[in-house]
Design a protein around this motif. Structure first.
Motif, mmCIF file in Angstrom:
data_model
loop_
_atom_site.group_PDB
_atom_site.id
_atom_site.type_symbol
_atom_site.label_atom_id
_atom_site.label_comp_id
_atom_site.label_asym_id
_atom_site.label_seq_id
_atom_site.Cartn_x
_atom_site.Cartn_y
_atom_site.Cartn_z
ATOM 1 N N LYS A 143 0.929 -1.107 -0.025
ATOM 2 C CA LYS A 143 -0.064 0.146 0.097
ATOM 3 C C LYS A 143 0.929 1.347 -0.015
ATOM 4 N N PHE A 144 0.656 2.009 -0.986
ATOM 5 C CA PHE A 144 1.541 3.450 -1.143
ATOM 6 C C PHE A 144 0.844 4.582 -0.649
ATOM 7 N N VAL A 145 1.380 5.355 -0.051
ATOM 8 C CA VAL A 145 0.829 6.577 0.445
ATOM 9 C C VAL A 145 1.640 7.689 0.124
ATOM 10 N N CYS A 146 1.208 8.612 -0.700
ATOM 11 C CA CYS A 146 2.065 9.734 -1.468
ATOM 12 C C CYS A 146 1.496 11.126 -1.143
ATOM 13 N N GLU A 178 2.282 4.796 8.668
ATOM 14 C CA GLU A 178 2.858 4.129 9.605
ATOM 15 C C GLU A 178 2.017 3.123 9.531
ATOM 16 N N ALA A 179 0.859 2.816 9.011
ATOM 17 C CA ALA A 179 -0.032 1.366 9.161
ATOM 18 C C ALA A 179 0.798 0.300 8.569
ATOM 19 N N PRO A 180 0.598 -1.052 9.067
ATOM 20 C CA PRO A 180 1.252 -2.037 8.597
ATOM 21 C C PRO A 180 1.266 -2.259 7.206
ATOM 22 N N GLY A 181 2.384 -2.482 6.696
ATOM 23 C CA GLY A 181 2.218 -2.950 4.874
ATOM 24 C C GLY A 181 2.415 -1.708 4.244
ATOM 25 N N SER A 182 2.092 -0.473 4.682
ATOM 26 C CA SER A 182 2.388 0.565 4.073
ATOM 27 C C SER A 182 3.721 1.365 3.678
ATOM 28 N N VAL A 183 3.631 2.104 2.816
ATOM 29 C CA VAL A 183 5.129 3.023 2.652
ATOM 30 C C VAL A 183 4.800 4.141 2.122
ATOM 31 N N TYR A 184 5.473 4.976 2.539
ATOM 32 C CA TYR A 184 5.482 6.421 2.275
ATOM 33 C C TYR A 184 6.211 6.656 1.042
ATOM 34 N N ILE A 185 5.535 7.474 0.165
ATOM 35 C CA ILE A 185 6.449 7.913 -1.284
ATOM 36 C C ILE A 185 6.534 9.335 -1.129
ATOM 37 N N SER A 186 7.986 10.025 -1.077
ATOM 38 C CA SER A 186 7.927 11.381 -1.240
ATOM 39 C C SER A 186 7.963 11.762 -2.735
#
Ligand code: PLV
Length: 325
Positions: A61-64, A127-135
């Motif tokens: 899961k991607f968070v941008c 911060e949620a499990p499996g998620s990653v931050y995209i700058s």
């Protein structure tokens, strides 16, 4: 080829002579048409590459966070990868940009006055499990992806070396990637004219202060240049390489959008207008007269970074906001 990460999501864009810009600059100008990339900006180069690498590592899961264009690129990449994307954008983001993000299947979170606020929220969501931050601009994989732009210029020009490159600077990801590309092809002595708008001029302010600076607010209309602090890598690059920083006012950026529309029949956003203003407001010639930019030994490469935060009615809004009509 065993997986999708071998095939980039960006396209090879044309490098085209612009007689109108050449005439105005008094030197040959080639325009690198990043505005025709999927989702309308160069962002897909870096973001696409970055998302492919992270997907391969198993992130689901991607968070941008984004001023708009990085988010569009991330949503597009995730759509291709079949993975969910959450895009966090500030409140001033245009409705049609939000609509396009939703059309790509992304979850859109609208929060905060400017990108820095949206970014803080994105970090929390990631911060949620499996998620990653995209700058949108601050990661080595992103710079590596953006560097492909220079490899294409090299392939198109062959033995000819550019006289200089013109590039817009927001958080500094494009600048960092361009410098990575220039270094890779042996062109690290080519000057770069780094364009910002006043009110979103975090690189210019940092170079002036001799240290990293956080702007108090983003007052420019070029919201996609609106990072309050330039990334460390861009500042380091600007000090180490031949980077000439120029800040234009919003009127120059808007005037450049209009002139480019008339000259080339393409509509770009204010973040890109800042770069175009290097030619349209005569900054190239001024820098040469002031002895800050040498006589060019090759073509001026104008990176038309593009951007979706524009429409004909938005252009009119900018003009009336700035007292131009
Ligand atoms: N826009 C970023 C950061 O916004 C974003 O989230 O889309 N030209 C266009 C059309 C852009 O959208 C951007 C960045 C830039 C230039 C500047 O690129 P950067 O941030 O890599 O210097 C806050």
């Amino acid at each position: 080829m065993d997986s999708q990460d071998e095939v980039p999501f960006h396209i090879v864009t044309p490098l085209k002579e612009s007689s109108a810009l050449s005439r105005r600059a008094g030197t040959p100008v080639l325009i690198k048409l990043e505005n025709i990339q999927p989702m309308g900006s160069f962002k897909i180069r870096g973001i696409g590459h970055y998302c492919q690498k992270l997907a391969k590592k198993g992130y689901k899961k991607f968070v941008c966070s984004s001023g708009g264009n990085a988010g569009l690129a991330a949503a597009y990449a995730c759509n291709k990868l079949g993975l969910p994307a959450t895009i966090v954008v500030p409140e001033q983001t245009l409705k049609h940009v939000i609509q396009r993000l939703e059309d790509l299947g992304a979850e859109v979170v609208v929060t905060g006055k400017v990108w820095d606020d949206a970014d803080a929220h994105a970090h929390r969501l990631a911060e949620a499990p499996g998620s990653v931050y995209i700058s949108p601009f601050n990661h080595p994989l992103l710079w590596e992806g953006h560097s492909s732009l220079v490899l294409e210029v090299k392939a198109a020009l062959g033995n000819q070396k550019p006289g200089a490159l013109v590039v817009s600077v927001g958080g500094g990801g494009l600048l960092s990637g361009i410098i990575e590309g220039l270094t890779r092809v042996g062109w690290s002595d080519v000057p770069i004219i780094a364009m910002e708008t006043l009110g979103a001029h975090c690189l210019n302010a940092a170079l002036e202060a001799g240290k990293s600076v956080t702007l108090p607010d983003i007052s420019s209309i070029a919201k996609c240049l609106g990072a309050k602090t330039v990334c460390d890598r861009a500042l380091e690059c600007a000090r180490k390489y031949k980077v000439i920083s120029v800040a234009v006012d919003d009127k120059e950026a808007v005037q450049a959008i209009e002139m480019f529309l008339d000259d080339e029949l393409m509509l770009v956003e204010a973040a890109c207008g800042a770069a175009l203003a290097a030619v349209y407001s005569g900054h190239i010639q001024r820098l040469q007269q002031e002895g800050k930019l040498e006589q060019l030994q090759g073509p001026l490469i104008m990176i038309v970074c593009g951007g979706s935060a524009i429409s004909l009615s938005e252009l009119q809004n900018f003009k009336s906001q700035l007292g131009m009509i």
